[in-house]
Design a protein around this motif. Structure first.
Motif, PDB file in Angstrom:
ATOM      1  N   MET A   1       1.019  18.712 -34.290  1.00 54.10           N
ATOM      2  CA  MET A   1       0.179  17.806 -34.482  1.00 54.10           C
ATOM      3  C   MET A   1       0.037  17.093 -33.082  1.00 54.10           C
ATOM      4  O   MET A   1      -1.227  16.513 -32.795  1.00 54.10           O
ATOM      5  CB  MET A   1       0.559  16.584 -35.625  1.00 54.10           C
ATOM      6  CG  MET A   1      -0.267  15.522 -35.717  1.00 54.10           C
ATOM      7  SD  MET A   1      -0.025  14.257 -36.913  1.00 54.10           S
ATOM      8  CE  MET A   1       1.411  13.460 -36.190  1.00 54.10           C
ATOM      9  N   SER A   2       0.918  16.663 -32.277  1.00 53.16           N
ATOM     10  CA  SER A   2       0.738  16.157 -31.131  1.00 53.16           C
ATOM     11  C   SER A   2      -0.273  16.705 -30.198  1.00 53.16           C
ATOM     12  O   SER A   2      -1.100  16.148 -29.567  1.00 53.16           O
ATOM     13  CB  SER A   2       2.122  16.140 -30.225  1.00 53.16           C
ATOM     14  OG  SER A   2       2.929  15.296 -31.292  1.00 53.16           O
ATOM     15  N   PHE A   3      -0.156  18.253 -30.063  1.00 51.66           N
ATOM     16  CA  PHE A   3      -0.883  18.816 -29.378  1.00 51.66           C
ATOM     17  C   PHE A   3      -2.484  18.711 -29.755  1.00 51.66           C
ATOM     18  O   PHE A   3      -3.280  18.574 -28.948  1.00 51.66           O
ATOM     19  CB  PHE A   3      -0.436  20.414 -29.030  1.00 51.66           C
ATOM     20  CG  PHE A   3      -1.584  21.453 -28.397  1.00 51.66           C
ATOM     21  CD1 PHE A   3      -1.568  21.329 -27.185  1.00 51.66           C
ATOM     22  CD2 PHE A   3      -2.414  22.191 -29.317  1.00 51.66           C
ATOM     23  CE1 PHE A   3      -2.686  22.100 -26.516  1.00 51.66           C
ATOM     24  CE2 PHE A   3      -3.173  22.987 -28.632  1.00 51.66           C
ATOM     25  CZ  PHE A   3      -3.199  22.926 -27.225  1.00 51.66           C
ATOM     26  N   ILE A   4      -2.567  18.898 -31.032  1.00 53.96           N
ATOM     27  CA  ILE A   4      -3.988  18.907 -31.549  1.00 53.96           C
ATOM     28  C   ILE A   4      -4.525  17.551 -31.307  1.00 53.96           C
ATOM     29  O   ILE A   4      -5.611  17.495 -30.882  1.00 53.96           O
ATOM     30  CB  ILE A   4      -3.853  19.180 -32.903  1.00 53.96           C
ATOM     31  CG1 ILE A   4      -3.511  20.780 -33.146  1.00 53.96           C
ATOM     32  CG2 ILE A   4      -5.262  19.207 -33.583  1.00 53.96           C
ATOM     33  CD1 ILE A   4      -3.420  21.190 -34.702  1.00 53.96           C
ATOM     34  N   ALA A   5      -3.698  16.683 -31.666  1.00 54.54           N
ATOM     35  CA  ALA A   5      -4.284  15.148 -31.529  1.00 54.54           C
ATOM     36  C   ALA A   5      -4.658  14.775 -29.984  1.00 54.54           C
ATOM     37  O   ALA A   5      -5.833  14.315 -29.734  1.00 54.54           O
ATOM     38  CB  ALA A   5      -3.311  14.303 -31.981  1.00 54.54           C
ATOM     39  N   ILE A   6      -3.765  15.110 -29.009  1.00 52.02           N
ATOM     40  CA  ILE A   6      -4.042  14.700 -27.618  1.00 52.02           C
ATOM     41  C   ILE A   6      -5.266  15.584 -27.348  1.00 52.02           C
ATOM     42  O   ILE A   6      -6.055  15.193 -26.617  1.00 52.02           O
ATOM     43  CB  ILE A   6      -2.827  15.019 -26.717  1.00 52.02           C
ATOM     44  CG1 ILE A   6      -1.799  14.155 -27.063  1.00 52.02           C
ATOM     45  CG2 ILE A   6      -2.947  14.977 -25.200  1.00 52.02           C
ATOM     46  CD1 ILE A   6      -0.334  14.302 -26.701  1.00 52.02           C
ATOM     47  N   TRP A 292       0.840  19.573 -19.031  1.00 54.73           N
ATOM     48  CA  TRP A 292       1.257  18.804 -20.178  1.00 54.73           C
ATOM     49  C   TRP A 292       0.862  19.693 -21.380  1.00 54.73           C
ATOM     50  O   TRP A 292       1.241  19.593 -22.573  1.00 54.73           O
ATOM     51  CB  TRP A 292       0.829  17.483 -20.165  1.00 54.73           C
ATOM     52  CG  TRP A 292       1.713  16.279 -19.635  1.00 54.73           C
ATOM     53  CD1 TRP A 292       2.154  15.925 -18.170  1.00 54.73           C
ATOM     54  CD2 TRP A 292       2.969  15.750 -20.438  1.00 54.73           C
ATOM     55  NE1 TRP A 292       3.168  15.106 -18.322  1.00 54.73           N
ATOM     56  CE2 TRP A 292       3.552  15.002 -19.570  1.00 54.73           C
ATOM     57  CE3 TRP A 292       3.261  15.815 -21.819  1.00 54.73           C
ATOM     58  CZ2 TRP A 292       4.573  14.159 -20.306  1.00 54.73           C
ATOM     59  CZ3 TRP A 292       4.322  15.141 -22.239  1.00 54.73           C
ATOM     60  CH2 TRP A 292       4.954  14.255 -21.445  1.00 54.73           C
ATOM     61  N   MET A 293      -0.573  19.879 -21.481  1.00 58.68           N
ATOM     62  CA  MET A 293      -0.991  20.463 -22.607  1.00 58.68           C
ATOM     63  C   MET A 293      -0.415  21.803 -23.039  1.00 58.68           C
ATOM     64  O   MET A 293      -0.234  22.286 -24.035  1.00 58.68           O
ATOM     65  CB  MET A 293      -2.715  21.040 -22.219  1.00 58.68           C
ATOM     66  CG  MET A 293      -3.267  19.270 -22.222  1.00 58.68           C
ATOM     67  SD  MET A 293      -2.951  18.115 -23.561  1.00 58.68           S
ATOM     68  CE  MET A 293      -3.543  18.968 -24.928  1.00 58.68           C
ATOM     69  N   VAL A 294      -0.087  22.684 -21.752  1.00 61.80           N
ATOM     70  CA  VAL A 294       0.583  24.058 -22.309  1.00 61.80           C
ATOM     71  C   VAL A 294       1.963  23.961 -22.605  1.00 61.80           C
ATOM     72  O   VAL A 294       2.508  24.259 -23.482  1.00 61.80           O
ATOM     73  CB  VAL A 294       0.699  24.807 -20.432  1.00 61.80           C
ATOM     74  CG1 VAL A 294       1.421  25.839 -20.882  1.00 61.80           C
ATOM     75  CG2 VAL A 294      -0.576  25.287 -20.386  1.00 61.80           C
ATOM     76  N   PHE A 295       2.565  22.761 -22.192  1.00 63.39           N
ATOM     77  CA  PHE A 295       4.037  22.543 -22.627  1.00 63.39           C
ATOM     78  C   PHE A 295       3.815  21.961 -24.114  1.00 63.39           C
ATOM     79  O   PHE A 295       4.779  22.539 -24.809  1.00 63.39           O
ATOM     80  CB  PHE A 295       4.443  21.305 -21.695  1.00 63.39           C
ATOM     81  CG  PHE A 295       5.933  20.561 -22.261  1.00 63.39           C
ATOM     82  CD1 PHE A 295       7.097  21.510 -22.341  1.00 63.39           C
ATOM     83  CD2 PHE A 295       5.997  19.451 -22.888  1.00 63.39           C
ATOM     84  CE1 PHE A 295       8.418  21.031 -22.515  1.00 63.39           C
ATOM     85  CE2 PHE A 295       7.180  19.109 -23.355  1.00 63.39           C
ATOM     86  CZ  PHE A 295       8.454  19.631 -23.195  1.00 63.39           C
ATOM     87  N   LEU A 296       3.082  20.943 -24.321  1.00 64.48           N
ATOM     88  CA  LEU A 296       2.976  20.683 -25.884  1.00 64.48           C
ATOM     89  C   LEU A 296       2.592  21.895 -26.814  1.00 64.48           C
ATOM     90  O   LEU A 296       2.978  21.892 -27.962  1.00 64.48           O
ATOM     91  CB  LEU A 296       2.110  19.504 -25.991  1.00 64.48           C
ATOM     92  CG  LEU A 296       2.200  18.394 -25.374  1.00 64.48           C
ATOM     93  CD1 LEU A 296       1.294  17.232 -25.329  1.00 64.48           C
ATOM     94  CD2 LEU A 296       3.631  17.484 -26.056  1.00 64.48           C
ATOM     95  N   ALA A 297       1.529  22.767 -26.223  1.00 65.21           N
ATOM     96  CA  ALA A 297       1.164  23.848 -26.979  1.00 65.21           C
ATOM     97  C   ALA A 297       2.375  24.980 -27.292  1.00 65.21           C
ATOM     98  O   ALA A 297       2.505  25.409 -28.339  1.00 65.21           O
ATOM     99  CB  ALA A 297       0.075  24.509 -26.417  1.00 65.21           C
ATOM    100  N   LEU A 298       3.460  24.940 -26.233  1.00 66.91           N
ATOM    101  CA  LEU A 298       4.373  25.933 -26.343  1.00 66.91           C
ATOM    102  C   LEU A 298       5.313  25.167 -27.497  1.00 66.91           C
ATOM    103  O   LEU A 298       6.052  25.866 -28.379  1.00 66.91           O
ATOM    104  CB  LEU A 298       5.182  25.936 -25.019  1.00 66.91           C
ATOM    105  CG  LEU A 298       4.366  26.965 -24.106  1.00 66.91           C
ATOM    106  CD1 LEU A 298       5.079  26.911 -22.863  1.00 66.91           C
ATOM    107  CD2 LEU A 298       4.114  28.339 -24.638  1.00 66.91           C
ATOM    108  N   LEU A 299       5.527  23.798 -27.436  1.00 67.42           N
ATOM    109  CA  LEU A 299       6.532  23.260 -28.390  1.00 67.42           C
ATOM    110  C   LEU A 299       5.880  23.188 -29.788  1.00 67.42           C
ATOM    111  O   LEU A 299       6.619  23.557 -30.771  1.00 67.42           O
ATOM    112  CB  LEU A 299       6.621  21.820 -28.133  1.00 67.42           C
ATOM    113  CG  LEU A 299       7.420  21.350 -26.720  1.00 67.42           C
ATOM    114  CD1 LEU A 299       7.509  19.795 -26.709  1.00 67.42           C
ATOM    115  CD2 LEU A 299       8.828  21.752 -27.128  1.00 67.42           C
TER     116      LEU A 299
END
Length: 306
Positions: A1-6, A292-299
């Motif tokens: 949810m964090s990645f999509i929302a950001i 940051w976006m790549v990191f959140l996507a991987l998470l």
């Protein structure tokens, strides 16, 4: 949810940025003024009470709405709520207008217009600033704005979302920063002055709240810039100024793009600021966003697989 929302919030903010004067920021501003007017009685305990109400009130209200949506209407609407809150709390366009005006004026050789735009942005006297000092001020203010409007929000939002607290972290971070700035300003003639107790508590609380985000931002700049120079500049600055969060961010920036930042800072090194450094700093910031976006996507992928 964090990645999509950001991601959605950043795209929305690029397409339709909030104006500088908007209902969301007006509500927060009026709330903080009301709290200070009614709960700032000057004593230490009142200082903590006023700060807690001003910062935790909006954060808990946002959290309550998030949980209500999750329990009653499902995750889809909770994600929409996260996007709305992130749209109001983060984004480059909340400060990039000023940066663009100063940069374009400097590129056009119109130093008078650049000084005027910089003075309006930073609320300082720029009449005697040489060109290199104007560039330095633009870099420093832009980097700190990017940290507070984007990367600091990323850190607190991601941490509290992982704990199930939804977008409360984004609001907590941004309102904390606003209260710290508000308490340092010279009050309007018709407004009651902020007491030393509230001012002291707000500054100490902000130093603690921004400690981790400042170092995450500095480390991120090091990863996407010149790593060894950024870390070395950061280490030298922190040895002289151990509690200076803004200084940590600026020192890492200076090392990452090899530019001299900080007025009369014995730890400062690098080249004299030039227009080319503005492009370098813009690239540094955008590479950090992508990282940051790549990191959140991987998470997110790891969480789905797990």
């Amino acid at each position: 949810m964090s990645f999509i929302a950001i991601l959605l919030a950043l795209l929305l903010e690029q397409a339709k940025p909030l104006p500088q004067i908007n209902p969301v920021h007006n509500v927060v501003r009026n709330w903080v003024r009301w709290v200070m007017r009614n709960f700032d009685a000057g004593k230490p305990q009142h200082g903590w009470l006023a700060w807690s109400l001003a910062v935790l009130g909006p954060s808990l209200a946002v959290l309550a709405v998030h949980w209500l949506l999750v329990w009653q209407l499902g995750w889809a609407l909770a994600v929409v709520w996260n996007v709305v809150i992130l749209y109001a709390t983060l984004g480059f366009r909340q400060f990039s207008h000023h940066f663009t005006l100063v940069r374009d004026a400097l590129h056009a050789g119109d130093e008078a217009a650049a000084r005027e735009s910089l003075a309006q942005w930073m609320r300082i006297d720029t009449s005697a600033l040489p060109r290199s000092e104007m560039v330095r001020h633009v870099i420093e203010h832009s980097v700190l704005s990017a940290h507070r409007h984007v990367f600091g929000v990323f850190v607190w939002y991601s941490l509290l979302t992982a704990l199930g607290l939804g977008p409360a972290g984004a609001v907590f971070y941004r309102v904390s920063e606003y209260v710290a700035v508000f308490t340092k300003r010279t009050p309007r003639p018709e407004a009651a002055p902020v007491s030393d107790a509230v001012r002291s508590h707000a500054q100490r609380a902000w130093a603690v709240i921004d400690w981790l985000p400042a170092r995450v931002t500095a480390l991120s700049f090091a990863f996407v810039g010149s790593f060894e120079e950024a870390v070395d500049s950061w280490r030298r600055h922190e040895a002289v100024h151990p509690l200076d969060n803004d200084g940590v961010v600026l020192a890492a920036t200076a090392g990452a793009v090899n530019v001299r930042l900080g007025e009369n800072d014995p730890a400062a090194s690098g080249l004299v600021p030039e227009l080319a450094h503005l492009r370098a700093v813009v690239g540094l910031v955008w590479r950090t966003v992508v990282m940051w976006m790549v990191f959140l996507a991987l998470l997110s992928v790891a969480r789905l697989i797990g």
